[in-house]
Write an enzyme that holds these catalytic residues in place. Structure first.
Site, mmCIF file in Angstrom:
data_model
loop_
_atom_site.group_PDB
_atom_site.id
_atom_site.type_symbol
_atom_site.label_atom_id
_atom_site.label_comp_id
_atom_site.label_asym_id
_atom_site.label_seq_id
_atom_site.Cartn_x
_atom_site.Cartn_y
_atom_site.Cartn_z
ATOM 1 N N LEU A 132 31.941 38.471 50.674
ATOM 2 C CA LEU A 132 30.678 38.863 51.306
ATOM 3 C C LEU A 132 30.304 37.874 52.400
ATOM 4 C CD1 LEU A 132 28.613 39.954 48.188
ATOM 5 C CD2 LEU A 132 30.215 41.267 49.546
ATOM 6 N N GLY A 143 35.093 35.293 41.323
ATOM 7 C CA GLY A 143 34.061 34.275 41.167
ATOM 8 C C GLY A 143 33.191 34.239 42.408
ATOM 9 N N GLY A 144 31.920 33.825 42.226
ATOM 10 C CA GLY A 144 31.019 33.757 43.363
ATOM 11 C C GLY A 144 30.883 35.118 44.009
ATOM 12 N N ASP A 145 31.052 35.196 45.314
ATOM 13 C CA ASP A 145 30.959 36.473 46.034
ATOM 14 C C ASP A 145 32.338 36.963 46.457
ATOM 15 O OD1 ASP A 145 30.203 35.333 49.404
ATOM 16 O OD2 ASP A 145 31.325 34.374 47.810
ATOM 17 N N GLU A 146 33.369 36.568 45.725
ATOM 18 C CA GLU A 146 34.739 36.962 46.033
ATOM 19 C C GLU A 146 35.198 38.050 45.076
ATOM 20 O OE1 GLU A 146 37.089 33.471 45.855
ATOM 21 O OE2 GLU A 146 36.520 32.777 47.852
#
Length: 577
Positions: free
Chosen positions: A449, A489-492
């Site tokens: 993102l 993980g995160g925005d991945e």
């Protein structure tokens, strides 16, 4: 005064009924108690193995981050090192990468690039200082050449990972990491001639790592961890940990003697153990332990991981069962005493049927018909036994459900419900094997993102979580059932296209995803515009193994970001119209 045969037979039958009911109840209680304990041991061992797999996956993910940083440092620091301005620019870029990793990994305490020159002088360093991320520079950078994680790593080959022994961090100026249980994960960097010139070191806060791993476990579970000698590293009583750091030795095998078997390399890799209650302050425990092998390059070789829960928590159901059995015995005794003479002939067969049914249930956990339709005390007893059987089966079902829930949590992202990193790589490995056999291509799509951190900071983490959930639904809706959508993980996010009959299919999906990311999302009353950069790698065009395909998709995604974001890269020429 003479008593008639009916009275005597009634008394005999009443006494017999009391004895049979009491013995049946006791046998049922003892058998059910043992079944509950054994079921709890199995579930506890399963939970320990799941926690161990999660721990190993977390360490492997940290190693992946270290290799990624090493790749970035190799690729960007050396070409810019020809002048001072170029070096500073490369170091600033690397520091920002360090900061980003520390921001998304609360267990990371410190990330450093340490030079082989200058007695191991720190070149780029980012520390966690409370809630802040602090870059250490200038005269505050220290020489670390005398630490084993430096000189041992400098003797390794590029790409190899060194895991240090778990110790208390006493390095001065370590900010939040000072005095914390620490694991150093390090890997060397080599120049174009293959000469090792630096290393990447990630400091892990062991307490924070385990707090994250055990967050989905029941609150009454207790975690134990020891090194290969048995020194306690994690214990419910923190005063007993790292005794060797205080001039004393406290071993896990002193509390659970059976654990000593795991220190023998030829022994089993897991076991269950019970610790009886010594006094009112030391409660009895049911525990399970597994031996986790560490990297061969690590001095630790293996660690012992364990989970325990209070024995009384497991036996609460057995205690309730005992109380119910006692009530049934009392009721039946009173009824048998009043009706024994009249019902002496009717008592024999039904009582035997109930005894057989209870024994069958205790032995095989199989429910057989009971005389529940009778309107006398035998019917009441049969109905009570049926309720007891239902209660026991319900308790066992809850234990199995808890075990299945733990397995699900170990393989799925808790926020979006998507498969996690571990499941994705398992499916990618399986898909690669199928593609090699069939000769058909597969594709990996990497989605990141754009400006998600700014959105998080502006609108809050709660809305950020809703955005991630909405993006997960968007990715699922735009792909096929045979494709795997996962969150790394995160925005991945990442998508695996296992069967690619025509590369135009992938390009069509890319266009569809790109078009959908142009639409605004209405979340909690906010109109949110979310864009994404995407990159694709193809097998066998871009690589023949997992690492090559994922890295190529990641590089393609970064080319899309470099091209202005909110776009995708299928190969060097493709871009959306």
């Amino acid at each position: 005064m003479r008593f008639g045969i009916a009275f005597k037979l009634g008394c005999l039958l009443a006494l017999f009924g009391v004895l049979v009911t009491g013995l049946t109840g006791y046998y049922s209680y003892v058998s059910s108690r043992d079944m509950l304990l054994k079921a709890a041991e199995r579930d506890l061992l399963t939970a320990t193995q799941v926690l161990g797999r999660n721990l190993r996956s977390s360490v492997e993910a940290i190693a992946v981050d270290a290799r990624l940083l090493a790749d970035v440092a190799d690729a960007r620091t050396l070409p810019l090192a020809v002048d001072e301005a170029g070096r500073e620019q490369a170091e600033d870029h690397l520091a920002e990468l360090f900061r980003a990793l520390l921001a998304v990994h609360p267990e990371y305490m410190q990330i450093r690039l340490i030079s082989a020159a200058g007695h191991g002088l720190e070149q780029v360093r980012m520390d966690r200082d409370g809630d802040n991320l602090l870059r250490v520079s200038g005269s505050d950078l220290q020489e670390k050449g005398h630490y084993a994680y430096v000189f041992d790593t400098l003797r390794m080959r590029p790409g190899e990972i060194r895991l240090s022994p778990i110790v208390i961090n006493h390095e001065q100026g370590a900010h939040s990491g000072l005095g914390k249980p620490t694991l150093h994960v390090s890997t060397p960097l080599a120049n174009e001639q293959g000469v090792i010139f630096a290393l990447i070191v990630i400091n892990i806060d062991l307490d924070q790592l385990f707090a994250t791993l055990k967050s989905d476990l029941p609150g009454y579970y207790q975690v134990y961890l020891s090194n290969r000698w048995g020194d306690l590293l994690i214990h419910p009583d923190h005063r007993r940990t790292f005794g060797f750091d205080q001039g004393r030795r406290l071993f896990i095998q002193d509390e659970f003697p059976h654990v000593a078997e795991l220190f023998d390399d030829s022994a089993e890799e897991s076991l269950v153990s019970r610790r009886p209650a010594a006094d009112d302050q030391q409660q009895g425990l049911v525990a399970a332990f597994v031996r986790l092998d560490v990297s061969a390059r690590s001095q630790e070789r293996f660690v012992i991981l364990g989970l325990a829960q209070p024995e009384r928590h497991v036996l609460n159901a057995a205690t309730r069962l005992g109380e119910r059995i006692a009530q049934i015995v009392v009721l039946f005794s009173l009824a048998a005493l009043a009706l024994a003479i009249i019902a002496s002939r009717a008592l024999t067969r039904p009582l035997k049927d109930m005894t057989d049914a209870v024994q069958l249930f205790a032995r095989e956990r199989r429910v057989s018909p009971l005389p529940e339709r009778r309107e006398d005390e035998l019917g009441l007893l049969a109905r009570s036994f049926a309720r007891l059987q239902e209660e026991i089966l319900r308790q066992l079902d809850e234990l199995h459900s808890g075990r299945h829930a733990l397995e699900h949590l170990a393989r799925h992202d808790p926020l979006t419900g998507l498969p996690n990193r571990r499941v994705f790589f398992e499916r990618l490995d399986h898909a690669l094997a199928n593609s090699r056999r069939s000769g058909k291509p597969l594709a990996v799509l990497f989605v990141d993102l754009d400006h998600f951190k700014q959105l998080n900071d502006t609108l809050g983490h709660a809305l950020g979580d809703h955005v991630l959930q909405a993006v997960a639904n968007l990715l699922r809706s735009a792909t096929r059932e045979s494709d795997t959508v996962a969150r790394l993980g995160g925005d991945e996010f990442v998508i695996l296209f296992e069967v690619v009959e025509d590369t135009q299919q992938v390009l069509s999906i890319l266009h569809k995803l790109h078009d959908r990311f142009q639409l605004s999302m209405l979340l909690d009353g906010h109109e949110v515009q979310v864009h994404a950069s995407m990159g694709v790698s193809l097998f066998p065009r871009d690589g023949d193994d997992i690492q090559a395909l994922v890295q190529q998709a990641d590089r393609a995604m970064y080319r899309a970001k470099s091209a202005g974001r909110n776009t995708f890269t299928f190969d060097a020429q493709d871009a959306p119209d």
